[in-house]
Design a protein around this motif. Structure first.
Motif, PDB file in Angstrom:
ATOM      1  N   VAL A   1       0.820  -1.219   0.000  1.00 27.13           N
ATOM      2  CA  VAL A   1       0.000   0.000   0.000  1.00 27.13           C
ATOM      3  C   VAL A   1       0.853   1.268   0.000  1.00 27.13           C
ATOM      4  CG1 VAL A   1      -1.928  -1.155   1.161  1.00 27.13           C
ATOM      5  CG2 VAL A   1      -0.233   0.073   2.535  1.00 27.13           C
ATOM      6  N   GLY A   2       2.153   1.102  -0.241  1.00 25.29           N
ATOM      7  CA  GLY A   2       3.031   2.264  -0.341  1.00 25.29           C
ATOM      8  C   GLY A   2       3.239   2.997   0.973  1.00 25.29           C
TER       9      GLY A   2
ATOM     10  N   ALA B   1       5.441   1.707   3.599  1.00 22.56           N
ATOM     11  CA  ALA B   1       6.534   1.082   4.361  1.00 22.56           C
ATOM     12  C   ALA B   1       7.343   2.130   5.141  1.00 22.56           C
ATOM     13  CB  ALA B   1       7.437   0.285   3.423  1.00 22.56           C
ATOM     14  N   ALA B   2       7.428   3.343   4.614  1.00 16.26           N
ATOM     15  CA  ALA B   2       8.235   4.372   5.274  1.00 16.26           C
ATOM     16  C   ALA B   2       7.600   4.866   6.582  1.00 16.26           C
ATOM     17  CB  ALA B   2       8.446   5.556   4.318  1.00 16.26           C
ATOM     18  N   TYR B   3       6.349   4.459   6.823  1.00 15.69           N
ATOM     19  CA  TYR B   3       5.613   4.982   7.981  1.00 15.69           C
ATOM     20  C   TYR B   3       5.541   3.987   9.127  1.00 15.69           C
ATOM     21  CZ  TYR B   3       4.156   8.696   4.823  1.00 15.69           C
ATOM     22  OH  TYR B   3       4.147   9.752   3.953  1.00 15.69           O
ATOM     23  N   VAL B   4       6.344   2.918   9.019  1.00 10.84           N
ATOM     24  CA  VAL B   4       6.185   1.780   9.934  1.00 10.84           C
ATOM     25  C   VAL B   4       6.316   2.158  11.416  1.00 10.84           C
ATOM     26  CG1 VAL B   4       8.609   1.068   9.604  1.00 10.84           C
ATOM     27  CG2 VAL B   4       6.896  -0.637  10.267  1.00 10.84           C
ATOM     28  N   ASP B   5       7.148   3.170  11.733  1.00  8.95           N
ATOM     29  CA  ASP B   5       7.345   3.529  13.143  1.00  8.95           C
ATOM     30  C   ASP B   5       6.492   4.712  13.591  1.00  8.95           C
ATOM     31  OD1 ASP B   5       9.296   1.550  13.803  1.00  8.95           O
ATOM     32  OD2 ASP B   5      10.711   2.648  12.537  1.00  8.95           O
TER      33      ASP B   5
ATOM     34  N   ARG C   1      -4.169   6.713   6.726  1.00  6.30           N
ATOM     35  CA  ARG C   1      -4.746   5.749   7.678  1.00  6.30           C
ATOM     36  C   ARG C   1      -5.574   4.698   6.936  1.00  6.30           C
ATOM     37  NH1 ARG C   1      -5.998  10.364  10.487  1.00  6.30           N
ATOM     38  NH2 ARG C   1      -8.238  10.015  10.609  1.00  6.30           N
ATOM     39  N   ARG C   2      -6.283   5.109   5.889  1.00  8.31           N
ATOM     40  CA  ARG C   2      -7.047   4.148   5.094  1.00  8.31           C
ATOM     41  C   ARG C   2      -6.117   3.088   4.514  1.00  8.31           C
ATOM     42  NH1 ARG C   2     -11.465   5.249   2.096  1.00  8.31           N
ATOM     43  NH2 ARG C   2     -12.500   5.362   4.093  1.00  8.31           N
ATOM     44  N   ARG C   3      -4.944   3.546   3.992  1.00  7.46           N
ATOM     45  CA  ARG C   3      -4.003   2.578   3.411  1.00  7.46           C
ATOM     46  C   ARG C   3      -3.439   1.638   4.465  1.00  7.46           C
ATOM     47  NH1 ARG C   3       0.034   5.143  -0.817  1.00  7.46           N
ATOM     48  NH2 ARG C   3      -1.176   6.931  -1.483  1.00  7.46           N
ATOM     49  N   VAL C   4      -3.141   2.186   5.645  1.00  5.16           N
ATOM     50  CA  VAL C   4      -2.634   1.320   6.719  1.00  5.16           C
ATOM     51  C   VAL C   4      -3.718   0.319   7.116  1.00  5.16           C
ATOM     52  CG1 VAL C   4      -1.804   1.230   9.111  1.00  5.16           C
ATOM     53  CG2 VAL C   4      -0.933   2.983   7.549  1.00  5.16           C
ATOM     54  N   ALA C   5      -4.976   0.770   7.126  1.00  3.57           N
ATOM     55  CA  ALA C   5      -6.074  -0.151   7.454  1.00  3.57           C
ATOM     56  C   ALA C   5      -6.127  -1.289   6.426  1.00  3.57           C
ATOM     57  CB  ALA C   5      -7.407   0.598   7.500  1.00  3.57           C
TER      58      ALA C   5
END
Ligand SMILES: Nc1ncnc2c1ncn2[C@@H]1O[C@H](COP(=O)(O)OP(=O)(O)OP(=O)(O)O)[C@@H](O)[C@H]1O
Ligand SMILES: [Mg+2]
Length: 257
Positions: free
Chosen positions: A134-135, A137-141, A152-156
């Protein structure tokens, strides 16, 4: 390892005679029948109050049938197989905040697979793969509550992909997304090798993404066919309170596969 399969796989989703009344007596579903083959992408259309969300809540046993049955990849949805059903049916709810509750994106995406017993490097690999899809990966932390709505929708979506579901069910996935995020989500959904059932009021989005559509109206399936055909049928559309955006011609769009 899966046993050697010599026959066609069972449908990803089979709903037969599903009826349901809420505890207050309001009947929302009146005998829904549908079948979705593995790998299909199907749009579930219908006016407000038609019963779409009620149907979705039956697919992983959040609600249980008053009458009729739901099976996922041949497995009946019910108490006996609940853990396996929850792994096979990935539901992305309309509001990502119903789905994200951990301090970091990593923990949110790891939550489901960890509960299913995945550990260590395999778990981290699952998390990074799903976020990569979902593009994000850079937000993992990052803490999910610091992200924008579209992020947030993509993380969901990633929390559900990390479970490697048999079927991905999305309730209004394009709502509140800007045009670029809406298109990117479409690209993501097209790139996945998974069965998709997408509830949406965004008819052009349904046409672009789903070769087949179902119209749920007053608690029954009122139509089932190629999305372009359904959307081009003016009488069918108006009798179920469905309206295309002004000037939109469904015949002008060819869905990409
Ligand atoms: N908890 C509840 N108790 C009683 N009735 C409910 C409940 N939730 C929904 N309903 C009713 O069931 C019917 C179907 O609702 P549902 O939320 O499934 O519709 P929907 O197709 O998802 O609509 P929308 O497009 O607005 O999201 C509606 O008439 C609604 O008022
Ligand atoms: Mg709904």
């Amino acid at each position: 390892m899966d046993p050697v399969v010599t026959t066609a796989p069972p449908p990803s989703l089979e709903v037969t005679g599903l009826a349901y009344a809420y505890p207050d007596g309001h009947q929302a579903l009146f005998g829904v029948d549908l079948s979705i083959a593995r790998g299909e992408r199907v749009a579930l259309l219908g006016p407000n109050g038609a019963g779409k969300t009620t149907l979705v809540l039956h697919l992983n046993g959040i609600l249980t049938a008053g009458a009729g049955s739901v099976t996922v990849a041949g497995l009946p949805v019910g108490k006996r197989h609940m853990a396996e059903i929850r792994r096979k049916v990935g539901i992305v709810f309309q509001d990502p905040d119903d789905q994200l509750f951990m301090p970091t994106v990593r923990e949110d995406v790891a939550f489901g697979p960890a509960a299913a017993g995945v550990r260590g490097p395999e778990l981290e690999a699952r998390v990074l793969k799903a976020l990569g899809q979902v593009g994000m990966a850079a937000y993992v932390d990052r803490p999910p509550h610091h992200l924008s709505f579209g992020q947030r929708r993509r993380v969901a979506v990633a929390t559900v992909l990390a479970m490697e579901p048999e079927i991905l069910v999305l309730d209004e996935p394009s709502s509140n997304l800007d045009p670029a995020s809406r298109r990117e989500l479409a690209d993501i959904l097209r790139s996945l090798d998974v069965t998709v059932l997408m509830v949406t009021h965004d008819l052009p989005y349904a046409l672009e993404l789903c070769p087949r559509a179902l119209i749920l109206s007053e608690g029954v399936i009122a139509a089932d066919g190629p999305t372009a055909e359904l959307l081009s049928d003016a009488d069918l559309m108006s009798s179920h309170r469905l309206e295309l955006p002004f000037g939109f011609d469904p015949k002008s769009v060819r869905e990409k596969s």
